[in-house]
Design an enzyme around this catalytic site. Structure first.
Site, PDB file in Angstrom:
ATOM      1  N   ASP A  92      47.326  42.509  37.059  1.00  0.00           N
ATOM      2  CA  ASP A  92      46.002  42.813  36.545  1.00  0.00           C
ATOM      3  C   ASP A  92      46.190  43.555  35.217  1.00  0.00           C
ATOM      4  O   ASP A  92      47.099  44.369  35.080  1.00  0.00           O
ATOM      5  CB  ASP A  92      45.267  43.687  37.572  1.00  0.00           C
ATOM      6  CG  ASP A  92      43.858  44.054  37.155  1.00  0.00           C
ATOM      7  OD1 ASP A  92      43.443  43.643  36.056  1.00  0.00           O
ATOM      8  OD2 ASP A  92      43.179  44.746  37.927  1.00  0.00           O
ATOM      9  N   SER A  93      45.324  43.283  34.264  1.00  0.00           N
ATOM     10  CA  SER A  93      45.524  43.812  32.913  1.00  0.00           C
ATOM     11  C   SER A  93      45.222  45.298  32.775  1.00  0.00           C
ATOM     12  O   SER A  93      45.504  45.887  31.736  1.00  0.00           O
ATOM     13  CB  SER A  93      44.628  43.057  31.928  1.00  0.00           C
ATOM     14  OG  SER A  93      43.269  43.378  32.151  1.00  0.00           O
ATOM     15  N   ASP A 146      39.958  42.708  29.673  1.00  0.00           N
ATOM     16  CA  ASP A 146      38.505  42.545  29.729  1.00  0.00           C
ATOM     17  C   ASP A 146      37.851  43.886  30.003  1.00  0.00           C
ATOM     18  O   ASP A 146      38.525  44.870  30.301  1.00  0.00           O
ATOM     19  CB  ASP A 146      38.128  41.547  30.826  1.00  0.00           C
ATOM     20  CG  ASP A 146      38.434  42.086  32.226  1.00  0.00           C
ATOM     21  OD1 ASP A 146      39.438  42.811  32.374  1.00  0.00           O
ATOM     22  OD2 ASP A 146      37.683  41.777  33.160  1.00  0.00           O
ATOM     23  N   GLN A 194      33.060  37.224  33.047  1.00  0.00           N
ATOM     24  CA  GLN A 194      32.249  38.411  33.289  1.00  0.00           C
ATOM     25  C   GLN A 194      30.761  38.034  33.219  1.00  0.00           C
ATOM     26  O   GLN A 194      30.430  36.867  33.252  1.00  0.00           O
ATOM     27  CB  GLN A 194      32.606  39.509  32.286  1.00  0.00           C
ATOM     28  CG  GLN A 194      33.973  40.144  32.513  1.00  0.00           C
ATOM     29  CD  GLN A 194      34.048  40.997  33.773  1.00  0.00           C
ATOM     30  OE1 GLN A 194      33.041  41.288  34.420  1.00  0.00           O
ATOM     31  NE2 GLN A 194      35.260  41.415  34.140  1.00  0.00           N
ATOM     32  N   GLY A 221      34.433  41.500  37.711  1.00  0.00           N
ATOM     33  CA  GLY A 221      33.171  42.200  37.699  1.00  0.00           C
ATOM     34  C   GLY A 221      32.342  42.060  38.956  1.00  0.00           C
ATOM     35  O   GLY A 221      31.157  42.398  38.959  1.00  0.00           O
ATOM     36  N   ASP A 271      42.772  39.132  45.930  1.00  0.00           N
ATOM     37  CA  ASP A 271      43.539  40.363  46.133  1.00  0.00           C
ATOM     38  C   ASP A 271      42.564  41.454  46.506  1.00  0.00           C
ATOM     39  O   ASP A 271      41.377  41.382  46.163  1.00  0.00           O
ATOM     40  CB  ASP A 271      44.295  40.774  44.867  1.00  0.00           C
ATOM     41  CG  ASP A 271      43.374  41.503  43.889  1.00  0.00           C
ATOM     42  OD1 ASP A 271      43.410  42.740  43.830  1.00  0.00           O
ATOM     43  OD2 ASP A 271      42.578  40.821  43.198  1.00  0.00           O
ATOM     44  N   HIS A 340      50.363  45.176  60.039  1.00  0.00           N
ATOM     45  CA  HIS A 340      49.439  44.340  60.821  1.00  0.00           C
ATOM     46  C   HIS A 340      48.336  43.761  59.936  1.00  0.00           C
ATOM     47  O   HIS A 340      48.073  42.549  59.970  1.00  0.00           O
ATOM     48  CB  HIS A 340      48.788  45.128  61.955  1.00  0.00           C
ATOM     49  CG  HIS A 340      47.548  44.450  62.457  1.00  0.00           C
ATOM     50  ND1 HIS A 340      47.594  43.379  63.323  1.00  0.00           N
ATOM     51  CD2 HIS A 340      46.227  44.637  62.152  1.00  0.00           C
ATOM     52  CE1 HIS A 340      46.357  42.942  63.534  1.00  0.00           C
ATOM     53  NE2 HIS A 340      45.516  43.695  62.842  1.00  0.00           N
TER      54      HIS A 340
END
Length: 376
Positions: A92-93, A146, A194, A221, A271, A340
């Site tokens: 991620d940026s 972004d 976005q 977003g 994610d 788990h």
């Protein structure tokens, strides 16, 4: 990077595919465990690889930039070697982390000046240096820089922010064209759609992102406080526009139900910190509902944690024992719960893939949503 679309459900929307990078294959739909600071919290790489078994994990540019810092990662030969992980990594940026530092940052056209949450030092992220940082980290898939807007968000702000995100994307692309990867394997840039929860802005952004022709695309977003119904509505708007022949990544989502509903809308990659964060608070996700392992009802329940679970902890330990570990604040309890939950998330997306390939995804998904929406 290559993406092969293998099958869709009867509605032609939920997808099963394969992404191939220089670090191997990623079978989609896929959930990426979050390894923010070069570690999936509480999990050994051996457990991660052999028991949870993800094709790809996620790291974060903001956190890795601050610690251990890019010079250490470069000397190590990149993040893969630093953490001894030979499968795929996405970074991620840092846009979301900058968004979360609302009281500590200032956004301008040039970039974002922010104050470190660690020591209060000042730093600046621009599209160019964020690309440079991600080159140094060495992830297989890197994200464009972004601005992640909050919810709720004023329409004028959302529109202005969206256009700036598009301009930043152009600068990201231009910089990557000048700077080759550092470690002998390719890196693929995913731009980010976005537009907050405004349909017309989401359509504009999706069309712009699609026009860039990147190897994959992301939806950002969302999952920032909006109702689930709005998340699904915006996702559907965007997936109807993004090219079918490219993978689609919905960032930061979400609950097991969120994941299934968004797979049904054509999303391939996910994610979220939820499985690990909730595990540390004693919440276990299962196919039959959610368990709060701290509840007294589990005190004398000597049955396995999850007889259907895919990881060794699910049948090796009992609910009573795991509850005891949380009661005495033993760190092993948090580790067991984390293994788990991550195992369950990976099982869920792989079962979704099987049912897409088998042609009965919709009925299976509806049944699973009903089952998982219970407190055990």
């Amino acid at each position: 990077m290559d993406f092969e679309l293998l099958s869709t459900d009867k509605a032609g929307i939920a997808r099963a595919g394969t992404i191939t990078t220089d670090h191997g294959k990623i079978e989609t739909p896929i959930f990426m465990p979050v390894g923010t600071v070069a570690s999936v919290k509480g999990v050994h790489q051996r457990e991660l690889k052999e028991d949870i078994n993800p094709d790809i994990i996620l790291g974060n540019t903001y956190h890795l930039y601050l610690r251990p810092q890019t010079d250490i990662l470069k000397k190590a030969g990149g993040l893969h070697k630093f953490m001894n992980w030979d499968r795929n990594i996405l970074t991620d940026s840092g846009g979301y982390q900058v968004y979360s530092l609302s009281a500590r940052r200032k956004i301008k056209e040039e970039g974002v000046k922010f104050k470190s949450h660690i020591d209060g030092s000042y730093h600046t992220f621009t599209p160019e240096n964020v690309m440079e940082i991600q080159r140094t980290i060495g992830a297989d898939i890197i994200m464009a820089f972004d601005e992640c807007t909050p919810y709720p968000c004023d329409y004028k702000y959302a529109r202005r922010s969206m256009h700036m995100t598009h301009r930043w994307l152009d600068r990201c692309i231009a910089h990557l064209e000048k700077t080759p990867p550092l470690y002998g394997y390719s890196q693929s840039l995913f731009p980010i759609v976005q537009g907050s929860t405004y349909k017309d802005l989401r359509e504009q952004s999706a069309e712009y992102i699609a026009s860039v022709g990147a190897e994959g695309n992301a939806i950002g977003g969302l999952s920032v406080g909006e109702p689930a119904e709005e998340m699904y509505a915006m996702t559907e708007v965007v997936t109807n526009i993004l090219p079918k022949e490219k993978p689609r990544y919905l960032m930061g989502v979400g609950t097991p139900i969120n994941i299934l509903e968004n797979i049904a809308l054509g999303v391939d990659m996910f994610d979220c910190v939820m499985p690990t964060r909730n595990a540390r608070n004693g919440m276990l996700f299962t196919a039959h509902g959610t368990i709060n392992i701290k509840n007294k009802k589990w005190q004398e329940d000597f049955s396995p944690i999850d007889e259907m679970g895919i990881t060794y902890v699910d049948t090796y330990y009992s609910k009573a024992y795991l509850r005891h570990l949380f009661t005495v604040n033993e760190m092993l309890g948090k580790q067991i719960a984390t293994v788990h939950n991550l195992g369950f998330y990976l099982w869920l997306v792989r079962e979704a893939r099987k049912h897409i390939l088998a042609g009965d995804f919709s009925s299976w998904k509806n049944r699973m949503v009903t089952q998982m929406d219970k407190r055990l």
